[in-house]
Design a protein around this motif. Structure first.
Motif, short mmCIF file in Angstrom:
data_model
loop_
_atom_site.label_atom_id
_atom_site.label_comp_id
_atom_site.label_asym_id
_atom_site.label_seq_id
_atom_site.Cartn_x
_atom_site.Cartn_y
_atom_site.Cartn_z
N GLU A 23 13.33 61.83 95.52
CA GLU A 23 14.78 61.84 95.65
C GLU A 23 15.31 60.61 96.39
OE1 GLU A 23 16.03 65.49 97.40
OE2 GLU A 23 15.84 66.60 95.53
N LEU A 80 8.39 64.15 92.46
CA LEU A 80 9.80 64.29 92.80
C LEU A 80 10.10 63.28 93.91
CD1 LEU A 80 12.48 65.81 92.48
CD2 LEU A 80 11.68 67.42 94.23
N SER A 95 7.16 68.96 96.89
CA SER A 95 8.25 68.60 97.79
C SER A 95 8.70 67.17 97.51
CB SER A 95 7.79 68.74 99.25
OG SER A 95 6.69 67.90 99.50
N SER A 96 9.94 66.89 97.93
CA SER A 96 10.51 65.57 97.65
C SER A 96 9.86 64.50 98.51
CB SER A 96 12.01 65.60 97.92
OG SER A 96 12.57 64.32 97.78
#
Length: 584
Positions: free
Chosen positions: A365, A363, A302-303
């Motif tokens: 973002e 990840l 997950s981000s």
């Protein structure tokens, strides 16, 4: 049949062993796992017989600590896979790491291979790519950075640029080393004459002497706590390390007898120096984050959010706010772990993002930059590799208030702020990254503040402020937590485009009112000496030569009579910003 046999030697590794094994269960290829326990007394292997996802792991128990080399050979003999991975129990392995290391070995003709090993602080560990430890190189290693400055070659290759593809090296780390079984059989396994340390260097040397190169693979990485099994017995570790150094040197060196005696003398002196260092407290390790916390942040699909900078007031409030939103938070900072203000976040050195392979990047973002905005361009490649979609950066209203300053240092700051903002605007528009540039006034609050806190300390110490502040001019200090809240709100709003917003505190205070509040905050009555402004400027100019960066510029005295207050209407409209009253 398993593709790779994983041999783990455990000695009082605590929770690290379980975390390591849980990570191995996520491997993309079948593994044959064996844990050799060297007489642990901390209960670190009790969970292996329970239904916890790692019950298929083979456990070999030794009643006493037999040493690392003996335990490794025991583990290898109990497995059948063609490739053997030696893995320390305090390592965190990505699901694809073992498969990628094995693939690299299959492509290259080599006897052993190792990957890029990071410490839990995000730095590349010294032992993951090495030269043979000759006497001269050992001296250079002892000299540290001093030897590097003189251009001398040490044992470790960490100061050299990371190669783009696998290369042959003299040795890789035994914490994460893969060897062909036939190569192990050819050289007779690990030399059991070593108890701890230097057995991996010895094995790599014998493999190379037998015509089987050792490969360093920079596209595969692991995180290694280092010393989880030996943190409570530093003196014994140092003893075995120095004994291993002597054994290795006498085994492979062609020096005359006098050379061996000189080397023993060198090792003995170094051992005494290390013992003294430990006794005096130099061996205390910086607290590292727990393995589960590191694993959850760096292996999650997950981000998450990365915060650039950990030693400033905004980051102090930012990290807890992000963690409270159930986000995985990675803080990139040169600060020590003990300075992190939220236990659910992970702090790594910026070196990590620069070196970690693309496949192992988390990840991330959302990025919030609390370091000087002009440093942000250094992370361009890493930001793109992480898949950043939203970026907040803290600039300063100094970009306008000091624009016409004649002071060279202030002009330089303005120039760098302009440079940083221009780069970020271009970066956001070129890569479709939403960007918010925040220009705050004077920031206060937190433990690192050097403006308001400097004045408070001066008042507390002297009981008086050595300069009569003029009535004219206003200031609107802004609390660091208000900036943190603003940044987090904007990140959650999922807006697009590039915005530049100036913000200030709620109260527009005259200089005299500001000083009264500062005196009151330290329990003193307002007292200021009637020293003329020109004398204060002379003092500041002289003081700047002694206290570099700690004192305000003499030009700041001229701006005291200027109103530097501003409206927050734009910030309220665009970001739903809310500021608190000034409370020093």
């Amino acid at each position: 049949m398993a593709d790779v046999a994983v041999v783990i030697v455990n000695y009082n590794s605590g929770a690290f062993l379980k975390q390591c094994l849980l990570g191995l269960r996520q491997s993309t290829i079948p593994l044959e796992i064996v844990v050799v326990d060297n007489g642990s007394i901390d209960g670190s292997t009790k969970f292996l017989g329970k239904a916890n996802g790692v019950s298929d792991c083979q456990l070999i128990r030794n009643s006493t600590n037999q040493g690392f080399a003996v335990a490794v050979n025991q583990g290898i003999q109990s497995t059948t896979a063609e490739d053997v991975l030696l893995l320390n129990p305090d390592c965190i392995v990505q699901p694809h790491s073992i498969a990628r290391l094995q693939l690299a070995m299959q492509r290259e003709e080599c006897g052993a291979a190792g990957g890029l090993v990071f410490g839990f602080d995000g730095r590349e560990q010294a032992g993951c790519r090495r030269r043979d430890p000759t006497l001269a190189r050992s001296v250079v290693k002892l000299l540290g950075k001093l030897g590097i400055w003189f251009g001398l070659q040490g044992v470790d290759l960490t100061m050299e640029s990371l190669p783009k593809s696998p290369i042959q090296v003299d040795a890789v780390s035994g914490a994460f080393m893969m060897i062909h079984r036939e190569s192990l059989d050819a050289v007779g396994g690990m030399d059991e004459g070593y108890f701890l340390h230097f057995e991996d260097l010895d094995l790599c040397r014998r493999l190379r002497n037998a015509g089987m190169p050792v490969l360093f693979v920079p596209s595969v990485s692991v995180l290694h706590r280092q010393g989880a099994s030996s943190r409570e017995r530093s003196f014994k570790v140092e003893w075995h390390k120095h004994i291993g150094m002597c054994r290795y040197r006498l085994k492979f060196s062609q020096m005359p007898q006098i050379g061996h005696w000189l080397f023993r003398l060198f090792v003995g002196v170094h051992f005494i120096w290390r013992v003294c260092w430990l006794v005096l407290g130099g061996g205390r390790k910086i607290k590292m984050p727990a393995s589960g916390r590191v694993a959850s942040v760096l292996t999650t699909t997950s981000s998450g959010t990365v915060v650039l900078g950990g030693r400033n007031d905004v980051a102090e409030y930012m990290v807890p706010r992000l963690s409270g939103l159930a986000r995985s938070v990675l803080v990139l900072s040169r600060a020590r772990e003990r300075n992190l203000f939220c236990r659910s976040a992970v702090m790594l050195h910026p070196e990590y993002l620069g070196k970690v392979p693309d496949e192992d990047l988390p990840l991330l973002e959302d990025v919030i930059c609390t370091i000087p905005i002009w440093h942000l361009s250094k992370y361009e490649g890493a930001l793109l590799r992480c898949g950043v979609r939203r970026l907040v950066a803290i600039s300063s209203t100094s970009i306008t208030t000091k624009l016409n300053s004649m002071d060279q240092k202030e002009k330089h700051v303005v120039s760098r702020l302009q440079e940083g903002e221009r780069w970020l605007e271009s970066f956001g528009r070129s890569n479709d990254v939403a960007c918010l540039i925040i220009r705050p006034t004077i920031i206060y609050g937190g433990h690192f503040n050097r403006s308001i806190r400097l004045v408070q300390n001066m008042i507390r110490t002297l009981g008086v402020f050595p300069f009569d502040i003029p009535e004219e001019g206003t200031r609107q200090p802004i609390h660091a937590d208000d900036l943190a809240q603003m940044a987090v709100s904007w990140i959650n709003s999922k807006v697009t485009g590039v915005e530049i917003v100036s913000v200030a505190g709620r109260d527009a205070l005259s200089n005299r009112a500001l000083m009264e509040l500062l005196f009151r905050s330290v329990g003193r009555k307002l007292r200021m000496l009637p020293v003329p402004a020109r004398y204060v400027q002379i003092i500041l100019q002289c003081g700047s030569w002694v206290f570099r960066g700690l004192l305000p510029s003499p030009a700041a005295i001229d701006r005291l009579a200027v109103d530097l207050g501003q409206s927050n209407d734009e910030a309220i409209e665009k970001v739903e910003f809310s500021a608190r009253s000034f409370t020093p």
